[in-house]
Write a protein that holds these residues in place. Structure first.
Motif, PDB file in Angstrom:
ATOM      1  N   LEU A 153      56.608  -1.134  24.226  1.00 54.00           N
ATOM      2  CA  LEU A 153      56.575  -2.325  23.380  1.00 54.00           C
ATOM      3  C   LEU A 153      55.990  -1.982  22.019  1.00 54.00           C
ATOM      4  O   LEU A 153      54.792  -1.772  21.874  1.00 54.00           O
ATOM      5  CB  LEU A 153      55.737  -3.416  24.067  1.00 54.00           C
ATOM      6  N   SER A 154      56.861  -1.936  21.012  1.00 55.11           N
ATOM      7  CA  SER A 154      56.389  -1.695  19.638  1.00 55.11           C
ATOM      8  C   SER A 154      56.071  -3.062  19.045  1.00 55.11           C
ATOM      9  O   SER A 154      56.008  -4.049  19.760  1.00 55.11           O
ATOM     10  CB  SER A 154      57.490  -1.011  18.836  1.00 55.11           C
ATOM     11  N   ILE A 206      61.354  -5.977  16.463  1.00 55.50           N
ATOM     12  CA  ILE A 206      62.160  -7.105  16.949  1.00 55.50           C
ATOM     13  C   ILE A 206      62.765  -6.784  18.321  1.00 55.50           C
ATOM     14  O   ILE A 206      62.879  -7.651  19.185  1.00 55.50           O
ATOM     15  CB  ILE A 206      63.288  -7.409  15.941  1.00 55.50           C
ATOM     16  N   ASP A 207      63.128  -5.519  18.507  1.00 51.25           N
ATOM     17  CA  ASP A 207      63.965  -5.195  19.664  1.00 51.25           C
ATOM     18  C   ASP A 207      63.230  -5.130  21.009  1.00 51.25           C
ATOM     19  O   ASP A 207      63.682  -5.719  21.992  1.00 51.25           O
ATOM     20  CB  ASP A 207      64.674  -3.855  19.420  1.00 51.25           C
ATOM     21  N   HIS A 217      51.984   0.099  24.601  1.00 50.98           N
ATOM     22  CA  HIS A 217      52.061   0.186  23.142  1.00 50.98           C
ATOM     23  C   HIS A 217      51.349   1.451  22.658  1.00 50.98           C
ATOM     24  O   HIS A 217      50.243   1.753  23.103  1.00 50.98           O
ATOM     25  CB  HIS A 217      51.405  -1.051  22.515  1.00 50.98           C
ATOM     26  N   MET A 247      56.283  10.192  23.747  1.00 49.29           N
ATOM     27  CA  MET A 247      56.093   8.816  24.234  1.00 49.29           C
ATOM     28  C   MET A 247      56.640   8.667  25.656  1.00 49.29           C
ATOM     29  O   MET A 247      56.005   8.067  26.516  1.00 49.29           O
ATOM     30  CB  MET A 247      56.837   7.822  23.336  1.00 49.29           C
ATOM     31  N   ILE A 292      61.591   0.926  30.138  1.00 49.48           N
ATOM     32  CA  ILE A 292      62.471   0.038  29.374  1.00 49.48           C
ATOM     33  C   ILE A 292      62.190   0.268  27.892  1.00 49.48           C
ATOM     34  O   ILE A 292      61.023   0.338  27.493  1.00 49.48           O
ATOM     35  CB  ILE A 292      62.180  -1.440  29.694  1.00 49.48           C
ATOM     36  N   LYS A 316      72.829  -6.266  15.998  1.00 46.59           N
ATOM     37  CA  LYS A 316      71.505  -6.694  15.544  1.00 46.59           C
ATOM     38  C   LYS A 316      71.404  -8.223  15.480  1.00 46.59           C
ATOM     39  O   LYS A 316      70.381  -8.799  15.843  1.00 46.59           O
ATOM     40  CB  LYS A 316      71.191  -6.080  14.172  1.00 46.59           C
ATOM     41  N   ASP A 368      54.370  -0.093  12.092  1.00 47.37           N
ATOM     42  CA  ASP A 368      54.017   0.526  13.354  1.00 47.37           C
ATOM     43  C   ASP A 368      54.066   2.045  13.183  1.00 47.37           C
ATOM     44  O   ASP A 368      54.446   2.557  12.124  1.00 47.37           O
ATOM     45  CB  ASP A 368      54.868   0.005  14.534  1.00 47.37           C
ATOM     46  N   CYS A 369      53.670   2.769  14.204  1.00 44.89           N
ATOM     47  CA  CYS A 369      53.457   4.201  14.011  1.00 44.89           C
ATOM     48  C   CYS A 369      54.760   4.912  13.661  1.00 44.89           C
ATOM     49  O   CYS A 369      54.753   5.931  12.994  1.00 44.89           O
ATOM     50  CB  CYS A 369      52.819   4.820  15.241  1.00 44.89           C
ATOM     51  N   CYS A 370      55.890   4.346  14.094  1.00 42.47           N
ATOM     52  CA  CYS A 370      57.145   5.049  13.826  1.00 42.47           C
ATOM     53  C   CYS A 370      57.557   4.941  12.371  1.00 42.47           C
ATOM     54  O   CYS A 370      58.014   5.904  11.784  1.00 42.47           O
ATOM     55  CB  CYS A 370      58.245   4.494  14.704  1.00 42.47           C
TER      56      CYS A 370
END
Ligand code: ATP
Ligand code: MG
Length: 416
Positions: free
Chosen positions: A203-204, A207-208, A227, A288, A305, A341, A363-365
């Motif tokens: 879970l970032s 949105i996705d 996370h 990850m 997931i 999207k 976020d980290c990405c």
């Protein structure tokens, strides 16, 4: 309040053979739980063959709106109707039914009440009866005809329209009672939460992934969030986002959602220092997944997931997805794989995660995203990059420390 019960219909779970009693039991508990959470006093929730019945007893009038909202979030429910439940009378079988139906009809007509009729006065009606209890002396067609006539005699003042009426008076004759209703609300469908097994959702704050989580929950999967947090490269607000998203998901999960938060900074730094820029995203994702697999083992979860979506970004080409998931033996579920999207955004708005996901924190990405990531990495390249990385850092120790750092919080639903 006119209503004394809610009749709950469920679909798919009726098909699941020997699992059926377990599924029904779970659905019943979740209906009870959702109503408790919504502060709706309920006398009891019963299983009646093919239905679940909520006995509202003397719940206060304002309880109904809360009950409707709560039940529209119970996975497994196809639809439900607030209803007046009457005892089955074999002599004069329609007397009480006509009385109750008339009271409901007056409510619908007189107040132009909000809800299924959108505040509009109905212009046509029909009676739609279903006889599940075969000892009842009238067939459904007879009930339709006679109750329709009784409502006309009482002055409903609307023509009967069998195909597409504005107002439908539904009568369901069952052994334990007759249910009369004028409203049918949709449920979210799917399977009762938790009946399928457990999985870990990456879970970032985007949105996705929350949408992917919701879709998995709807298939009966109990979801634990994971996370990756890279403080101080990512802010406390980014973590707060993930937590708030988990709290929205909690609304659909019986009121609680477990979030594991992994301190990913050291892994990020090692990648930043020792991996060529174009492969950083690929290696980061592989790390990850490795951590997620270990967290899944702790949680006794059976799958991972993600919110990944085929070809949405560089790291989501078929080549990338393959190189990334090569590090895990677990099934990787990607509910959004084939979504556009726009479809994901529409879903995010519907379930209430969108406004949180678009808060501006990195976020980290995003922070570590290279300018020119490799869109078609090969497994051998990724493995070579990790071998080079291993020359400078102890990868196993890095992963073990990240797993050890992964705290666990039980989140409560975000207030509406
Ligand atoms: P999202 O909208 O879910 O962030 P995205 O379209 O931004 O997805 P990526 O950033 O490439 O795509 O992330 C792909 C998936 O990897 C995410 O959907 C999520 O499952 C997982 N992921 C990415 N970043 C994190 C993070 N910081 N913590 C946990 N999972 C993450
Ligand atoms: Mg993202």
């Amino acid at each position: 309040m006119l209503f004394n019960s809610i009749l709950v219909r469920y679909g798919e779970i009726a098909l699941k053979g020997k699992n059926r009693p377990e599924f029904e039991g779970q659905l019943k508990r979740q209906v009870q739980q959702a109503l408790d959470m919504a502060n709706v006093p309920v006398d009891q929730v019963e299983r009646a063959y093919g239905r679940i019945v909520v006995d509202l007893g003397t719940a206060p009038p304002d309880a109904l709106a809360r009950a409707v909202q709560a039940m529209s979030r119970v996975f497994g429910i196809v639809s439900f109707s607030p209803a007046v439940r009457l005892p089955v009378e074999l002599e004069n079988p329609l007397e009480g039914v006509a009385e109750a139906a008339w009271a409901l009809v007056q409510e619908e007509i007189g107040m132009g009440s909000p809800g299924s009729l959108a505040g509009r006065r109905p212009r046509s009606f029909k009676v739609d009866a279903r006889r599940a209890y075969k000892r009842f002396p009238m067939s459904s067609l007879e009930i339709n005809r006679e109750l329709g006539a009784a409502l006309l005699r009482r002055g409903i003042g609307l023509p009967v329209e069998v195909h597409n009426p504005d107002l439908t008076v539904s009568v369901e004759v069952r052994q334990e009672g007759i249910y009369v209703s004028t409203r049918e609300y949709p449920g979210p469908g799917g399977l009762p939460y938790g009946v399928t097994g457990k999985a870990v959702l990456l879970l970032s704050g985007g949105i996705d992934s929350p949408v992917a989580g919701w879709m998995s929950m709807r298939r009966g999967i109990e979801v634990v969030g994971l996370h990756f947090h890279s403080y101080p490269f990512t802010s406390e607000e980014a973590l707060r986002k993930a937590e708030d998203l988990g709290r929205v998901l909690a609304r659909w999960a019986g009121g609680k959602f477990r979030l594991r938060v992994c301190h990913f900074t050291e892994v990020q730094k090692a990648i930043q220092r020792h991996v060529p820029e174009e492969l950083r995203i690929t290696i980061m994702r592989r790390m990850m997944f490795r951590i997620a697999e270990r967290i899944a083992a702790q949680e006794e979860a059976l799958a991972l997931i993600t919110g990944e979506n085929v070809a949405q970004v560089a790291s989501q080409t078929l080549e990338s997805l393959g190189v990334i998931e090569a590090v895990t033996q677990m099934p990787v579920l990607r509910p959004l794989a084939m979504f556009d999207k726009m479809e994901t955004i529409a879903k995010a708005k519907e379930i209430g995660t969108y406004e949180i996901s678009i808060r501006p924190y990195e976020d980290c990405c995003t922070i570590f995203t290279p300018v020119h990531p490799k869109t078609r990495p090969r497994l051998a390249e990724a493995e070579a990059a990790e071998e080079a990385l291993a020359a400078s850092v102890d990868i196993e120790q890095l992963l073990a420390a990240a797993v050890d750092s992964t705290a666990s919080t039980e989140l409560e639903p975000l207030p509406e």
